[in-house]
Structure formats: structure tokens, C-alpha cells
Design an enzyme around this catalytic site. Sequence first.
Site, PDB file in Angstrom:
ATOM      1  N   GLN A  12     -49.500  75.319  63.550  1.00 54.28           N
ATOM      2  CA  GLN A  12     -49.191  75.139  64.958  1.00 54.28           C
ATOM      3  C   GLN A  12     -48.684  73.732  65.242  1.00 54.28           C
ATOM      4  O   GLN A  12     -48.717  72.850  64.369  1.00 54.28           O
ATOM      5  CB  GLN A  12     -50.428  75.437  65.804  1.00 54.28           C
ATOM      6  CG  GLN A  12     -51.647  74.615  65.425  1.00 54.28           C
ATOM      7  CD  GLN A  12     -52.920  75.120  66.061  1.00 54.28           C
ATOM      8  OE1 GLN A  12     -53.563  74.405  66.818  1.00 54.28           O
ATOM      9  NE2 GLN A  12     -53.296  76.363  65.744  1.00 54.28           N
ATOM     10  N   ARG A  61     -47.943  78.434  68.189  1.00 53.40           N
ATOM     11  CA  ARG A  61     -48.124  78.905  66.823  1.00 53.40           C
ATOM     12  C   ARG A  61     -46.774  79.125  66.148  1.00 53.40           C
ATOM     13  O   ARG A  61     -45.893  79.783  66.695  1.00 53.40           O
ATOM     14  CB  ARG A  61     -48.894  80.223  66.806  1.00 53.40           C
ATOM     15  CG  ARG A  61     -50.337  80.141  67.237  1.00 53.40           C
ATOM     16  CD  ARG A  61     -51.082  81.437  66.882  1.00 53.40           C
ATOM     17  NE  ARG A  61     -52.348  81.508  67.606  1.00 53.40           N
ATOM     18  CZ  ARG A  61     -52.539  82.193  68.718  1.00 53.40           C
ATOM     19  NH1 ARG A  61     -51.538  82.887  69.224  1.00 53.40           N
ATOM     20  NH2 ARG A  61     -53.713  82.202  69.313  1.00 53.40           N
ATOM     21  N   HIS A 116     -49.263  71.369  61.849  1.00 51.83           N
ATOM     22  CA  HIS A 116     -50.552  71.149  61.221  1.00 51.83           C
ATOM     23  C   HIS A 116     -51.379  72.422  61.252  1.00 51.83           C
ATOM     24  O   HIS A 116     -51.106  73.343  62.023  1.00 51.83           O
ATOM     25  CB  HIS A 116     -51.311  70.032  61.949  1.00 51.83           C
ATOM     26  CG  HIS A 116     -51.674  70.376  63.365  1.00 51.83           C
ATOM     27  ND1 HIS A 116     -50.770  70.313  64.400  1.00 51.83           N
ATOM     28  CD2 HIS A 116     -52.841  70.824  63.913  1.00 51.83           C
ATOM     29  CE1 HIS A 116     -51.361  70.680  65.521  1.00 51.83           C
ATOM     30  NE2 HIS A 116     -52.613  70.999  65.253  1.00 51.83           N
ATOM     31  N   HIS A 161     -48.239  70.900  68.872  1.00 49.96           N
ATOM     32  CA  HIS A 161     -48.547  70.662  70.281  1.00 49.96           C
ATOM     33  C   HIS A 161     -47.449  69.826  70.926  1.00 49.96           C
ATOM     34  O   HIS A 161     -46.895  68.910  70.306  1.00 49.96           O
ATOM     35  CB  HIS A 161     -49.876  69.933  70.428  1.00 49.96           C
ATOM     36  CG  HIS A 161     -51.020  70.602  69.730  1.00 49.96           C
ATOM     37  ND1 HIS A 161     -51.379  71.908  69.999  1.00 49.96           N
ATOM     38  CD2 HIS A 161     -51.876  70.170  68.774  1.00 49.96           C
ATOM     39  CE1 HIS A 161     -52.411  72.242  69.234  1.00 49.96           C
ATOM     40  NE2 HIS A 161     -52.725  71.201  68.489  1.00 49.96           N
ATOM     41  N   GLU A 187     -54.187  64.887  69.152  1.00 45.76           N
ATOM     42  CA  GLU A 187     -55.565  65.110  68.729  1.00 45.76           C
ATOM     43  C   GLU A 187     -55.844  64.355  67.436  1.00 45.76           C
ATOM     44  O   GLU A 187     -54.927  63.851  66.768  1.00 45.76           O
ATOM     45  CB  GLU A 187     -55.847  66.596  68.549  1.00 45.76           C
ATOM     46  CG  GLU A 187     -55.019  67.254  67.465  1.00 45.76           C
ATOM     47  CD  GLU A 187     -55.162  68.772  67.447  1.00 45.76           C
ATOM     48  OE1 GLU A 187     -55.442  69.365  68.503  1.00 45.76           O
ATOM     49  OE2 GLU A 187     -54.973  69.367  66.367  1.00 45.76           O
TER      50      GLU A 187
END
Length: 327
Positions: free
Chosen positions: A96, A193, A173, A98, A116
Site C-alpha cells: 500500500q 492498496r 510498503h 499513503h 507513519e
Amino acid sequence: MNAYPLLFSPMYHQRIWGGNRLRTLFGYPIPSEQTGEAWVISDHPKGRTTIRNGVYRGKTISELLAEQPDWFAPKRPDRFPLLVKLLDANDSLSVQVHPDDRFAHVHENGELGKAECWYVVHAEPGAEIVYGHTARTREELAEMVKASRWDDLLVRVPVRTGDFFYIPHGTLHALGKGIVVLEIQQNSDATYRAYDYDRVDQSGRKRELHIDKVLQVTNVPNKPAQIRAKTAGSRFLQVNHYLDSPFFTVEKWTLHGSREEESGDRFSLVSVLAGSALLEWSGGELTVKKGDHLLLPRTLGRYRLAGDMEAIVSFPPGQAATLRKAG
């Protein structure tokens, strides 16, 4: 109302890739043998954790922000900026990516982007993560994705317990199986995804992919984030300073003995991963132990920790604790 340390009750989420390690490692009362996530400090609409101690017991962070904004910042923030999770990857997570704040704001109804980081709490021998890709151009990325050339495209990195990784916006990642991580992220659930191993859920359906958005937001070429941890400390507290990002600062505290700290002009989030400690402040005391997650308000003032404890501590950006010489 005087500030005090806030403990939180986790919220559990079943996932197709989840397991039971959140129970075996932390003793949590997980709801199923496929529990993939515990949202341990969260104020996201998809999961708001509640305070479990003191006069604000049962309240959410949003409710506390409305009543005690100075506990968080000199000026009341529009929203709580961080989200802390534990993830149990009993099977591999989807590959996926972000988006950044700008893309998420436009395409995800005002959502934040999602940078993250991961601290590896547990890793089975041979465990690995997906961390980046090999495509040199966006055209090559699109060709490899559409041809399902995942073995050629994805970069896999071995991991061990105690490793730390930063995953900026746009980084392809995935956690591999056999890994438990503590994740600190922006307060967002914006996830696209790229690949899900052609798995099906209990209804026999494949989970949704988001290929168009993946191709728009993935960084090309891939530029892995470089982590250069710095270690500082005193007689009783060692601090591994992992990261200063535009979104959060993250450290690991290892306490053996007694140590005084000052909340300063920032709140902090503390996740206890091992051991226990007595936390004392002007208004009382509290024993914290492995599996506890707490928020220390910016107006807490001076406090003292005494015990043997390992914890991951995170702050709003650029607001790491300043270590003082041991007294």
C-alpha cells in the site's frame, strides 16, 4: 481542573491478516484470533479511544480538547494530530501507499495525509517488510504494476525486533507476516492498496485495490528514508532519538532507576513496551506497566519516573524532550 496523565482503553479491529499476538505479548482481551490492530491512542472518526482513569474517565480526546485545549497546545488545534496503533501481522499486509496532506484533502473529503513510522516490537526469524520499489520512472511503475511484476518491483528488507522505520507519504510498503509493530502516524486512515496477494475474505471476495491513486501518489524514483538514531542519556534514563519529521518526533526511553522530567510546552504520548514505573506529579501518582498507553498533557509540569521500563515516546513535530543532567 489540574492536568493529570491520561490512560486509554484500546479499540480492536479484526483484519484478514491479523492474529492473537496482542494477547500473548500484552495480555489484551482481543475479540478474535484475527485481531490485526489495536488503536491505542486515537481520535479518528473510525475509532476514538476513551480515557480510563481520573475525572475524565469515559471521555474521548475530542471531548477533552473542547474542555481543556491548553492541555494540548497554546492555541486549540483544529484536530488531534497523531494516532498510535499496535499491529499484529500474522499474515502479510497488502502492499500500500499513503497520500500527502494536499492529495488527501482533495480526494478524501478533507482527510489528512498519512505519514507513519514503525517500531518493531516482535519479529519472527526471517521476517521482512516491503519498503520501496525499483521503478525508475512513473511509466515504468505503471507498466510493472499493471503486469503484476511484483517480485521485480518490490524491495524487501529483513527486520529484527527493535528496528525502526519511517514511512513518508508516497512510500510503497507492507508488513510481512510474523511481525508486531507499534505505529505512530498522522491522524488519518487514507490508504491505497496496490496488491493484496489475490486473497479473498470470508465471503469469497477480493479486497478493493486503488491502482489509479497508487500510481498518482507513489514517489518515483523511490527514496528510502534514512534513520540516524542519536543516543543521549543520564545516569538513569537512556534516550534513543529516532526521528524529527514534519508530523511527529519519536524517541525510545529506557529507564533504570529514577528520573525527573518536565512536560514543557508540548504534550507527549507514551507507549510502555516492557517493565513498569511509578509516575509521580504534583497532583498524584500512577503506576504504568507494559501494554499501557498514556498522554501527558503539556500543562502537567514536572514529573518523576521511577522503575525499570522501556517506552516509545512521541510528540508533535519539533517538540522533543530536552534531557537535563541527572541530579
